[in-house]
Design a protein around this motif. Structure first.
Motif, mmCIF file in Angstrom:
data_model
loop_
_atom_site.group_PDB
_atom_site.id
_atom_site.type_symbol
_atom_site.label_atom_id
_atom_site.label_comp_id
_atom_site.label_asym_id
_atom_site.label_seq_id
_atom_site.Cartn_x
_atom_site.Cartn_y
_atom_site.Cartn_z
ATOM 1 N N ARG A 67 0.852 -1.183 0.000
ATOM 2 C CA ARG A 67 0.000 0.000 0.000
ATOM 3 C C ARG A 67 0.887 1.232 0.000
ATOM 4 N NH1 ARG A 67 -3.393 -1.490 5.144
ATOM 5 N NH2 ARG A 67 -1.298 -2.209 5.579
ATOM 6 N N ALA A 68 0.335 2.354 -0.370
ATOM 7 C CA ALA A 68 1.141 3.581 -0.374
ATOM 8 C C ALA A 68 1.585 3.872 1.058
ATOM 9 C CB ALA A 68 0.322 4.734 -0.930
ATOM 10 N N PRO A 69 2.892 3.987 1.335
ATOM 11 C CA PRO A 69 3.359 4.211 2.702
ATOM 12 C C PRO A 69 2.926 5.580 3.210
ATOM 13 C CG PRO A 69 5.150 3.561 1.242
ATOM 14 C CD PRO A 69 3.994 3.899 0.381
ATOM 15 N N ALA A 70 2.869 5.698 4.534
ATOM 16 C CA ALA A 70 2.415 6.946 5.157
ATOM 17 C C ALA A 70 3.321 8.113 4.763
ATOM 18 C CB ALA A 70 2.410 6.775 6.670
ATOM 19 N N ASP A 71 2.711 9.271 4.531
ATOM 20 C CA ASP A 71 3.480 10.460 4.184
ATOM 21 C C ASP A 71 4.362 10.904 5.349
ATOM 22 O OD1 ASP A 71 2.593 10.645 1.626
ATOM 23 O OD2 ASP A 71 0.842 11.893 2.134
ATOM 24 N N ALA A 72 3.966 10.476 6.571
ATOM 25 C CA ALA A 72 4.730 10.881 7.760
ATOM 26 C C ALA A 72 6.170 10.388 7.662
ATOM 27 C CB ALA A 72 4.069 10.316 9.008
ATOM 28 N N TYR A 73 6.353 9.209 7.053
ATOM 29 C CA TYR A 73 7.710 8.665 6.911
ATOM 30 C C TYR A 73 8.557 9.634 6.090
ATOM 31 C CZ TYR A 73 5.511 4.155 8.122
ATOM 32 O OH TYR A 73 4.821 3.153 8.725
ATOM 33 N N VAL A 74 7.971 10.046 4.971
ATOM 34 C CA VAL A 74 8.699 10.929 4.051
ATOM 35 C C VAL A 74 8.989 12.262 4.741
ATOM 36 C CG1 VAL A 74 8.537 12.173 1.871
ATOM 37 C CG2 VAL A 74 7.748 9.788 2.027
ATOM 38 N N ALA A 75 7.971 12.771 5.472
ATOM 39 C CA ALA A 75 8.154 14.060 6.141
ATOM 40 C C ALA A 75 9.285 13.961 7.170
ATOM 41 C CB ALA A 75 6.846 14.471 6.817
ATOM 42 N N GLY A 81 16.891 15.612 6.948
ATOM 43 C CA GLY A 81 17.845 15.984 5.902
ATOM 44 C C GLY A 81 18.153 14.871 4.919
ATOM 45 N N LEU A 82 17.324 13.823 4.884
ATOM 46 C CA LEU A 82 17.570 12.731 3.940
ATOM 47 C C LEU A 82 16.915 13.032 2.585
ATOM 48 C CD1 LEU A 82 16.915 9.572 6.143
ATOM 49 C CD2 LEU A 82 19.054 10.763 5.703
ATOM 50 N N ALA A 83 17.528 12.505 1.525
ATOM 51 C CA ALA A 83 16.905 12.601 0.200
ATOM 52 C C ALA A 83 15.878 11.483 0.078
ATOM 53 C CB ALA A 83 17.965 12.464 -0.874
ATOM 54 N N VAL A 84 14.774 11.773 -0.595
ATOM 55 C CA VAL A 84 13.689 10.795 -0.714
ATOM 56 C C VAL A 84 13.289 10.667 -2.176
ATOM 57 C CG1 VAL A 84 11.328 10.242 -0.013
ATOM 58 C CG2 VAL A 84 12.841 11.419 1.588
ATOM 59 N N TYR A 112 14.736 9.616 -8.546
ATOM 60 C CA TYR A 112 15.194 8.229 -8.692
ATOM 61 C C TYR A 112 16.324 8.147 -9.710
ATOM 62 C CZ TYR A 112 15.131 3.352 -10.267
ATOM 63 O OH TYR A 112 15.484 2.089 -10.628
ATOM 64 N N PRO A 113 17.369 7.380 -9.546
ATOM 65 C CA PRO A 113 17.741 6.653 -8.322
ATOM 66 C C PRO A 113 18.559 7.544 -7.388
ATOM 67 C CG PRO A 113 19.226 6.090 -10.105
ATOM 68 C CD PRO A 113 18.263 7.091 -10.663
ATOM 69 N N GLY A 215 21.294 9.400 2.481
ATOM 70 C CA GLY A 215 21.892 10.530 3.195
ATOM 71 C C GLY A 215 23.144 10.088 3.919
ATOM 72 N N PRO A 216 23.677 10.950 4.790
ATOM 73 C CA PRO A 216 24.874 10.571 5.551
ATOM 74 C C PRO A 216 24.583 9.333 6.408
ATOM 75 C CG PRO A 216 24.346 12.911 5.845
ATOM 76 C CD PRO A 216 23.200 12.298 5.120
ATOM 77 N N ALA A 217 25.607 8.515 6.604
ATOM 78 C CA ALA A 217 25.429 7.220 7.272
ATOM 79 C C ALA A 217 24.735 7.364 8.628
ATOM 80 C CB ALA A 217 26.785 6.534 7.429
ATOM 81 N N ASP A 218 25.177 8.349 9.436
ATOM 82 C CA ASP A 218 24.602 8.509 10.779
ATOM 83 C C ASP A 218 23.112 8.829 10.706
ATOM 84 O OD1 ASP A 218 27.137 8.192 11.499
ATOM 85 O OD2 ASP A 218 27.494 10.253 12.199
#
Lengths: 830, 227
Positions: A67-75, A81-84, A112-113, A215-218
């Motif tokens: 199913r389409a994942p929650a937008d909260a994850y992306v937010a 600071g991660l790229a999505v 993508y990618p 994004g950065p490993a940490d």
């Protein structure tokens, strides 16, 4: 206190100036430099390898869901600071005029990618080039198979749902294409914006929604830790570490090679520090006795020693860390083409680690003999033969070894590797000690018939007893490690790289109907491809274990759930396939179809908690099959041959076999033949793993260069031990040689005696080291890396001759100045 | 007043052959400012007795009193403190610290005792033994005689009550040895220090006011020497 500090600083400066601290300081610097360089470099290399492994996911972290994942994850990811990037993947029939083909439609947004890059070509199976961006609305990039089957050229039109899309490129490669064999249908990549207008996805449509994060490993690790407990069970989270079996295997091994090198270097340096500290302590006996006779208290002696050591630790850590930085920079420059512009993390951690190492090493291995100095009888100033009671290092050394093991664990976080390395070295030291004692005693008995020089030399080995054993252990350990280095570097790396030769399979052919097996084989042979071995391929679902339904024993891990819930690829075989090794149970010799047997891979066995003898129930195309686990296999997934988590004995699934699969190697000239193959055998699916293969090869090459460089430090640490061991009897030797020369022995006789002594020591150490190195090599190869290991007589020859030559020449050269000092001077200085 | 006293001092060591008696029942006292030579053949126990008198070693039985303090009642640190304040040493093989300059060697006992003006006083002491120009030299840059003069300066710089000298001329040629002996006795007189000297050279021993002769660990003679 002020007086103590002042004297300690002055004493440190004086000792440093006079070279008294040189060996101790040198050994410490080697340890710290090796550790920090390896620390810096390993983190950088693993970062590069992680990035490369991430390419297989097209991201650092990948969330897949029905199913389409929650937008909260992306937010949340964006806030961190991660790229999505978002992808939607679903099966759909694609039309070109009257012809149609089932395809996997992949709708991707512009990001993508996130890792790796798309490659496109102008004609199907033509040479690829890096793509800029991804398809714009109204465009489609389709892979060679799809275009070959539909006979659509670039510039032609594909009907995707309600949309007519213009094919603007052949999709030659996408980073995440090889992450499994699940996507069997050819792919067409379209813009995310075209998804709604295509009207292909309605409520209830079967599709996979994918969100990519990078994004950065940490930051990625922190986000993963945040997401994992929040996501639903139906959402599958994959990180770079578990992206694909092949990548995982290659990454783990290269990391282990590097860590092994680092561990061994640090431990050797610890031996060198201990040796150097012993000599430093023994050279201070007279000074301490003098200080005490002049009124210094035990506390003063201890305080001065402790402060001096702390200063040595600080100086050693500083110089070592600087050297480590320099060496790491050099190493990074050497392998710059492989690092793909990964910059070192500007972190102070390795510097702290260096200081920690210096303190632990000195406190653990140098302080015990120096603490004993407080027990030096002051009357030694009058009677030189008075010495403190024999030193007892046992408990402090064990404590220090434990502290060092903890430090090493903090560095590599691989308890098994640390266990093997520390345990191996400890057992080697013990065996070397016991065997050395026997050999040293035997040497004394052997000296009878030899010439003067040999007799003197061999007598010395026997007479020095305890010191000789310590030397045999130290030199033996360093030779063990150097020999092990040769074994690991040559044998293991070769063995590993041999497992992926130039002609390793780079294409999987699947869905081969039994009726077409012969003609497909003939087609390949006709086009110059080596005759392939076809493996039967059955899809089945695991329904029960020992009669208990899977729903009742659902594993917790994502991977375990996937094993339990998804259809599995099954095969059968009479013989154990190459790249497979039975680790539990036995391979079947004369299987009985009435009692079905199955062999499981370790991954499957571990995730589902299975053991030999368990009954697995399968649903094979509606038919129930129950089979007993006959054995567990360790599979080398980086061999690029068809391998299966589940293998049946022949006779059970023969009737159920739907198709066959195989892997073949096709060079660039042979690749165009694939277009014909796909046309002649329309149901056969070709999966191109060339790029995945290239990635795995590149990791191996990278690891090989890095391991060789890091082993350079090990070599230096080994030589430091050798030097410290030779130095340890230098003072005694100086006095003895003066007496011998006073008695009329020529310089040459004395030197020959010294050479004989060191050669004998080297020979003893060499024999013992060769035995230890072979045993550890075997253990490391078979247990840690899962490789075949054959005992090599060259190791023995190298150990014996190399030990005798190296120790003989180095010892003689290092002692030459002692022998050449005027006897009068030596005797006067005592 | 006696600055040093030995009461029935015995020193035994264990060996594979059984217990060996190195010093047997030795008693004597030394007055402040007195100079005493301990003589005897090699192995007669001279150095062992000296070690016990200076508190470097403890007797198996018996008592050594230094400035009225029973040394066996002190622990090693207590004895070290006592030495720092009251005792100086001159050794046969000089025992200078090779890594220190002549000046730093002389400063050593002052630094250990936490004395003020260590550098200044050490410089004065070096001047007194005629080595001021060589203050920055290391022991290896000095001749045997010069090294022993540095050792004498070091022994006397803290103005000790007792100066112990173990074969102070044993490593020197006769001319240099005689000069060192002159220096030692001159300074001893000048500072009023008590001198306890171990030697097998009768000529040197005769320069002391009193001579104890040891043989096989026993005190066999206690002779006053006429000045």
């Amino acid at each position: 206190m002020k007086r103590l500090l002042r004297y300690a600083f002055v004493a440190f400066a004086r000792d440093a100036r006079s070279g008294e601290l040189a060996v101790l300081f040198g050994a410490l610097v080697v340890a710290v430099a090796a550790l920090t360089a390896v620390g810096f470099f390993t983190s950088r290399i693993s970062q590069a390898i992680r990035l490369q492994a991430a390419e297989v996911l097209a991201a650092d972290l990948r969330l897949e869901s029905g199913r389409a994942p929650a937008d909260a994850y992306v937010a949340e990811a964006r806030a961190r600071g991660l790229a999505v990037a978002r992808l939607t993947s679903f099966p759909s029939v694609v039309y070109a005029g009257p012809t149609s083909q089932l395809a996997t439609v992949l709708a991707a947004d512009g990001a993508y990618p996130l890792r790796g890059a798309l490659r496109i070509a102008d004609v199907p199976y033509g040479p690829g080039r890096p793509a800029i961006g991804s398809p714009r609305p109204g465009e489609a990039w389709a892979d060679s198979r799809l275009l070959a089957r539909l006979a659509v050229p670039v510039g032609g039109t594909l009907q995707v749902g309600a949309l007519a899309l213009r094919v603007t490129a052949v999709l030659d490669y996408r980073p995440d294409q090889g992450s499994g064999l699940a996507d069997l249908a050819p792919t067409v990549l379209i813009a995310a914006a075209d998804l709604a207008p295509s009207r292909l996805l309605g409520p209830g449509s079967r599709a996979t929604w994918i969100v990519l994060f990078a994004g950065p490993a940490d930051a990625v690790a922190a986000f993963e830790a945040w997401l994992r407990p929040r996501k639903s069970a139906a959402e599958r989270l994959v990180d770079a570490g578990e992206s694909s079996e092949q990548m995982k295997s290659a990454t783990e091994r290269s990391g282990r090679f590097l860590n092994l090198a680092a561990l061994v270097t640090v431990m050797l340096a610890a031996v060198a520090v201990a040796m150097a500290a012993r000599r430093y302590a023994s050279r201070r006996l007279d000074l301490v006795a003098l200080l005490k006779s002049l009124g210094a208290s035990q506390g003063f002696v201890l305080g001065v020693t402790a402060i001096e050591l702390a200063l040595v630790a600080l100086a050693g850590a500083a110089v070592g860390t600087l050297l480590g930085f320099g060496a790491e920079t050099g190493l990074a420059w050497l392998v710059r083409s492989l690092l793909k512009g990964v910059l070192p993390a500007p972190s102070l951690t390795p510097a702290w680690l260096g200081l920690g190492t210096a303190i632990i090493m000195l406190a653990g291995f140098a302080l015990p003999p120096l603490l004993e100095l407080r027990r030096v009888p002051p009357a030694r100033v009058l009677r030189h033969d008075l010495a403190p009671p024999p030193l007892r290092y046992g408990a402090p050394y064990v404590a220090a070894a434990l502290a060092l093991a903890l430090l090493l664990y903090a560095l590599v976080r691989d308890p098994r590797l640390v266990g093997y390395a520390v345990g191996g070295l400890a057992v080697s030291a013990l065996v070397l000690g016991v065997a050395g004692l026997g050999l040293v005693r035997a040497t004394g008995a052997l000296r009878g018939g030899a010439g003067l020089a040999w007799r003197y030399g061999l007598a010395n080995v026997a007479r020095r007893g305890r010191e000789s054993v310590v030397q045999v252990v130290a030199v033996g350990l360093s030779l063990t490690v150097l020999l092990l280095l040769a074994i690991v570097r040559n044998d293991l790396l070769d063995e590993w790289q041999r497992s992926l030769p130039a002609g390793a399979p780079n294409h999987f052919l699947i869905n081969i109907p039994p009726a077409e097996a012969d003609s497909l084989r003939a087609y390949l042979v006709q086009h110059g491809v080596a005759e392939p071995v076809l493996s039967p391929w059955v899809r089945a679902r695991l329904v029960s274990v020992n009669g208990q339904p899977m729903q009742a024993r659902m594993p917790k891990s994502d991977r375990g759930r996937a094993f339990a819930e998804r259809e599995q690829n099954l095969s059968w075989s009479a013989t154990l396939p190459p790249d497979n090794r039975v680790v539990d149970g036995a391979w079947w010799t004369s299987p009985d179809a009435a009692h079905p047997q199955v062999s499981v891979a370790t991954e499957f066995q571990e995730e589902l908690g299975l053991k030999v003898g368990d009954q697995l129930g399968f649903d094979v195309a509606g038919e129930s099959v129950v089979a007993t686990i006959a054995n567990v296999r360790k599979v080398r997934w980086d061999g690029f041959r068809p391998n299966f988590f589940l293998l049946f004995a022949p006779g059970v699934l023969d009737a159920s076999t739907g198709t066959y699969m195989t892997s073949v190697h096709l060079d660039a000239a042979q690749r165009p033949a694939l277009a014909g193959l796909v046309r002649e055998h329309p149901s056969v699916t070709v999966v191109d793993v060339e790029s995945l293969l290239a990635e795995v090869r590149s990791i191996m090459d990278r690891a090989a260069v890095a391991v060789e460089y890091v082993f350079g430090f090990t070599l230096v640490a080994g030589l430091a031990v050798l030097f410290a061991a030779i130095q340890s009897t230098r003072d005694e030797r100086r006095y003895e040689s003066a007496i011998l020369r006073t008695l009329g022995a020529s310089r040459r006789t004395v030197l020959y005696g010294v050479a004989a002594e060191f050669t004998a020591l080297g020979l003893l150490s060499g024999v013992l080291a060769a035995s230890a190195a072979s045993a550890i090599g075997w253990l490391v190869a078979t247990r840690l890396f899962g490789l075949h290991y054959s005992f090599d007589p060259v190791v023995w020859l190298g150990g014996m001759c190399g030990g005798a030559l190296l120790v003989g020449v180095a010892g003689t050269l290092a002692t030459r100045s002692v022998v050449e000092t005027s006897p009068a001077l030596s005797l006067r200085e005592g | 007043m006696q600055v040093l006293e030995s009461r029935q001092v015995v020193r035994e060591v264990s060996s594979p052959e059984g217990t060996l008696t190195i010093v047997a029942d030795v008693s004597f006292g030394v007055e402040r400012g007195e100079s005493l030579a301990i003589v005897g053949p090699s192995g007669s126990g001279k150095s062992t007795l000296l070690a016990m008198l200076a508190g470097l070693d403890l007797p198996t039985r018996g008592t050594v009193l230094l400035n009225g303090v029973d040394l066996s009642t002190l622990d090693e640190d207590g004895r070290a403190r006592l030495r720092a304040g009251h005792v100086g040493f001159v050794f046969q093989s000089f025992h200078l610290v090779p890594a220190l300059t002549a000046l730093e060697n002389v400063m050593l006992p002052l630094e250990l005792a936490g004395s003020e003006r260590a550098t200044e006083r050490a410089r004065e002491a070096l001047e007194r033994v005629g080595l001021a120009p060589r203050a920055r030299h290391y022991p290896r840059q000095l001749s045997g005689g010069e090294q022993q003069r540095v050792a004498i300066a070091r022994a006397l710089v803290a103005r000790p009550d007792v100066l112990f000298a173990d074969e102070p001329t044993g490593n020197l040629d006769s001319v240099t040895g005689a000069r060192i002996a002159d220096l030692l006795f001159d300074l001893n007189r000048e500072f009023g220090t008590t001198l306890v000297l171990v030697t097998h050279e009768i000529a040197l021993a005769r320069r002391c006011g009193r001579m104890l002769t040891l043989d096989a660990g026993r005190l066999v003679a206690d002779t006053r020497v006429a000045a």
